[in-house]
Design an enzyme around this catalytic site. Sequence first.
Site, PDB file in Angstrom:
ATOM      1  N   SER A   1       0.805  -1.218   0.000  1.00 43.79           N
ATOM      2  CA  SER A   1       0.000   0.000   0.000  1.00 43.79           C
ATOM      3  C   SER A   1       0.840   1.271   0.000  1.00 43.79           C
ATOM      4  O   SER A   1       0.397   2.297  -0.507  1.00 43.79           O
ATOM      5  CB  SER A   1      -0.921  -0.002   1.223  1.00 43.79           C
TER       6      SER A   1
ATOM      7  N   HIS B   1      -0.042   5.039   7.188  1.00 43.25           N
ATOM      8  CA  HIS B   1       0.204   5.457   5.806  1.00 43.25           C
ATOM      9  C   HIS B   1       0.560   6.929   5.724  1.00 43.25           C
ATOM     10  O   HIS B   1      -0.123   7.764   6.314  1.00 43.25           O
ATOM     11  CB  HIS B   1      -1.026   5.154   4.955  1.00 43.25           C
TER      12      HIS B   1
ATOM     13  N   ASN C   1       3.560  -5.637   5.655  1.00 45.43           N
ATOM     14  CA  ASN C   1       2.354  -6.365   6.074  1.00 45.43           C
ATOM     15  C   ASN C   1       2.681  -7.655   6.808  1.00 45.43           C
ATOM     16  O   ASN C   1       1.950  -8.065   7.704  1.00 45.43           O
ATOM     17  CB  ASN C   1       1.467  -6.661   4.867  1.00 45.43           C
TER      18      ASN C   1
ATOM     19  N   GLY D   1      -2.228  -4.220   0.949  1.00 48.97           N
ATOM     20  CA  GLY D   1      -2.403  -5.470   1.680  1.00 48.97           C
ATOM     21  C   GLY D   1      -1.454  -6.574   1.249  1.00 48.97           C
ATOM     22  O   GLY D   1      -1.510  -7.676   1.775  1.00 48.97           O
TER      23      GLY D   1
ATOM     24  N   ASP E   1      -4.734   6.838  10.284  1.00 46.87           N
ATOM     25  CA  ASP E   1      -4.483   5.489  10.787  1.00 46.87           C
ATOM     26  C   ASP E   1      -3.098   5.338  11.402  1.00 46.87           C
ATOM     27  O   ASP E   1      -2.777   4.322  12.007  1.00 46.87           O
ATOM     28  CB  ASP E   1      -4.689   4.445   9.679  1.00 46.87           C
TER      29      ASP E   1
END
Lengths: 850, 224, 229
Positions: free
Chosen positions: B51, B203, B117, B89, B200
């Site tokens: 991502s 990011h 991830n 992801g 979040d």
Amino acid sequence: MDTVNFKRKINIAWLFKMALRDSRRNRGRLLLFISSIVFGIGALVAIYSFRYNIQNDVNDQAATLIGADLTISGNKQPDAKLQKLLNSLGDDRSEERSFPSMVYFTKSQSTRLVQVKALHGNFPYYGDLETTPVKAGRDFKKGKYALVDKTLMLQFNANVNDSIKVGQEIFVIAGVLNKAPGQTGLSASIAPTVYIPMQYLDKTGLITTGSRINYSYYYKYNSKTNIAKLVKGLDPTLDKAGLNYDTVEGKKEGTSRSFSDLSRFLSLVGFIALLLGCVGVASAINIYIREKIQSIAIMRCMGVKASEAFLIYLIQITGIGLIGSVAGAILGTGIQHLLPLVLEDFLPITISVNISWMAIWQGILLGLIISILFALLPLISIRNISPLNTLRLSVDDTTTIRDPFRWLVYVLVLLFITSFAYLQIGDWMAAGFFTIGIMVAFLILTAIAWLLIRFTRLLVMSSWSYIWRQGFANLYRPNNQTIILTVSIGLSTAFIATLFLIQQLLISQVTLSAGDNQSNMILFDIQAAQQKAVADLTRKQGLPVLSQVPIITMRLEKVNGKTAADAKKDTALHISQRAFTYEYRVTYRDSLTPSERVTSGTWTGKAEPGKDIPVSAEERFANRINAKVGDKLVFNVQGVMMQAYISSIRKVNWNKISTNFQVVFPTGVLEDAPQIHVLLTHVPSNTVSAKYQQAVVKQFPNVSIIDLGLILNVLDELLGKIGYVIKFMSGFSIITGIIVLISSVRISKYQRIQESVLLRTLGGSRKQIFAITALEYLFLGALSALTGIVIAIGSSWLLAKYTFDMPYAVNFLPVIVIFFTITSLTVIIGLLNSRGVLNKPPLEILRSNS
Amino acid sequence: MLNKFRILAVLALTITVAGCGSQSTSNDTSEKAETKEATAANKNILVFGDSLTAGYGLDDASESYPSVLQTKIDSAKLPYTIINGGLSGETSAGGKSRIDWLLKQHIDVFVLELGANDGLRGIPVKETEQNLQTIIDRVKSKYPNAKLVMLGMQVPPNMGDDYVSDFRDMFPKLAAKNNMTLVPFLLQGVGGVRALNQKDGIHPTAEGAKILANNVWQELKGLL
Amino acid sequence: METILNISNLNKTYKSAGRLLTVLDNINFNISEGSTNAIVGPSGSGKTTLLGLCAGLDSATAGIVELNGISLSNLSEDKRAQVRNQYVGFIFQSFQLLPTLTALENVMVPLELRGEKNIKARSLDLLDKVGLADRGHHYPAQLSGGEQQRVSLARAFSNSPKILFADEPTGNLDAETSEKVVKLIFDLNREAGTTLVLVTHDLELAAKTHRIIRIKGGKLVADDKTSNE
């Protein structure tokens, strides 16, 4: 010569005296009339009491979904000002820091990602941290102890008093965590939970710059506080600070629509209980007044004014209504107290049995209103009873004269039903529709009865045997009970069947993971090469592979040649901007799944090489991009452009845990594209789950597992409760309906007595009278029940579609059972009614009923 | 409709969320992806990642760090086109299966940005290492002349010291072993800084992405 | 003697099955106060309808009914009810006692309606006169036909009516009981000075009155004085 004093005043005391006197004789008969009021109101009160208690119970249970009245959380440490605000809320507050971390199990010397929750305070306020041993849930905060999720314990063969290392600190496992409030969130399930006391958090060394921590604050309010209003005021501040909040109400809404379904259903049950009460009371009073015609005519002869006669019976009915309602309230409260005691061993839930004064007062008041309201119609006809009835003349039936007051009563009845519906539903529009629906049902039944009277008259043929002719003739001869019984049996049946059908639909909605075939574990990120091996492993563990689907990520590039830029420029295209930025998870297969249905176009399972690819779009997706069947789409499958067109639009039932997709490709194009696989399975227990997870993680470390077991357990329990309540309440109401039905048929007892006695006197055999009565009631019962069921199917469909918003299906077997039950009940009660006639000498009966 | 059993929609979430989330990303790879028939005069840089590469959560695709790199290349008048091979992801295992699809086009420079991830899911470092090695091997065998760049990652300290250090050390180890150019930490100067990250906390914002691009550019420009 | 009931040009028609049915056709007669009168005729001759009209139970299609100087034709049913309560007593073929009231209460109703005093004593007195003093607390269903009719007699006289209408008072009784009841009716009537109008097809009973009015096919066919004067 003396003159007549026309201005004679109404002597209220005397009216009361007459009302009382008139009620004295034949108390047994009066009891029968009262009984339908008693049962109607009894049901109403019992249902209301249950409803209030159950609503409280379910609300309490729902509070355990978050474990507090209010939860505030965010991933940022609040600044001093915000902290001050956070500290000012609630009567009691708890704090929690949660974060993912690799925890080391000392005994098995292995490491595992867990969700560490450091807790301070008395949370949870509703429900408990359910642990083994039980006291660990409260005591672990007293020392350097930890609570470890059950699956985790099983997975690492850990026992209580073993230790785990969280960061740099070692904690002794004080207990196994079985269930925790607020654990229904998705985050909880990605990694199993470990609780530690917050006072040791800093020592773990895990909280430093760059750590990703979630901060939660749990609040409890002692007094009833309007949380909704409170959070509304806080919202802007919290939003600015990047904090989220959660309330019990919000959680209820978000977690499951079952809560709203339940409260809607309880409203429906309450409403139907009332209507059943109305049917019982109305049919009882109607027949009661009919029997009083002669007495009223005599009184009129003696010089009683029409208004006085009206008042005498209004007073009497009010008294009967009051007695019946109070008795009903007592009965209802009694039932509500007794039933759980009797059924204790069978009930999977405990229903609290507080006396609900609210329900009692409501019941008595409603009973009184219903009694008076539904008595008004026959009562106003009292005013038209001619004293001529005393003479031998057969006077033309004056009661059928169209009295303008009738319309007033009709309006009052409609107004009452509408406002009651409004009280139950809280929406005038819906209440209006409810009333119209009931009116339509009433009209249909009246029309059916009327047609029956018309047609049996034509139908009865002289060639038939006497018994058949007589049985059918009873349906149309003067003094027939066709209309009143058709309406009351038909309406009761309609109510019973409606409740039953809706109950079945709701139950099928709330059964979630109870079945073995419902998936409760999801494995994702399975690589194409691992797909077969993972499936094999699953089967080898004795678990079903419920579904295994490939998932390819792609983006939408063009819709009918229009790109994101075009859509942005030209809003008239009505293509959502987000449709282009979204990463679509797409699958390919050659057939539809059971949870899908094509609503337009045709499903194509295989792509033809070299041509545009026929894809299937989900309804809402198609709406978002404003596309219809035949429209061209271009997908960017990770760097490769694929020309596609919509060959079909699907409707997806999202209510099942299964893999559902907005876009489905046919086979033959995406097989080589980069893809992951998802596998759904059902694990029967925590032990199996732990063993299985262990095996998967060992062989396929990249595969992620989500065990929905925990979430589904809590929800299942709740839904089970809701489902049980729904079943219980509808069962209870259905029994009430049957009792009301019985008493309304029972009331017709006196209608047929004279004739039966006459037949007996003329030498009719018991068997003949039996057969005639049976035929009459069979025909009435069957036709009314059938009409009622047809009405119920219609009304339940409407309810399902507009009130409950759920798919409709009728299970015909139970409906047939309802039909036969009601028909045979009608016949049996009818026969019981005439039993007295059959067994006693005719004269005795004539005298005792004069 | 949204208030239907939300739990039932869990699957949809689980498929999409996990680790890096996905919801919305840029759509800019499209044009770049069409450069499959890139001529010899125009060389390809494949940024293969998750991502962070895909530009998750950014308003505009051109704000992702590969896009920022492209502008840097363009202003330096270098004949390179960046192919954004980011997928939200994505794990190292996922990358392993996906790499062949992307290697169908000619690659001159290969930038590897994967592993974050894996780290957030607590996948054993050894496993991640093996997967990344496989990916590197595939690139090497198909385009032996391609220049390789490794972008280093770290997991937040709350994951526990051992894991944090093993994870961090994996990247230099792999880079050294495969003779790759190493960017020690892609999120240098951005990770843990509130203002440069989205809500979040994971990011980067557009501003953060520029710093990421700088971090990469430091090492990349020497290769071009 | 004064006229208590004046019937002139009385017509009554019913609408039945779409056509008019003339039940009474131009009836004229007067009844003087204190007299006893019988209306006789075959079944269906209209005699009961006539009684109903005289007593103000029904309204005429045309003509005048004047009771104690009050024209009933113009009165509403409620006002007629009050006229009945004030001046009229009734005896019916089927007794028409209120089944839910005791014998005594049945007798009391007209008095109670008028709001009089000493109701209970007067009613008991009346019951005593009809020989039922000890049956006052019984319900009609517990009484024989003759007893019921005697109760209804007591009730009829309770409001001291000016005029008493009796509709086949012996129609439901056996010969012996009939005789007793008839004797009571005439005795009480004489004692109270009430006017009596009775409808019967029993000529023997009719012969006990002062005057016999014969009806046939809705028409008055004969009006004879008897020898009882």
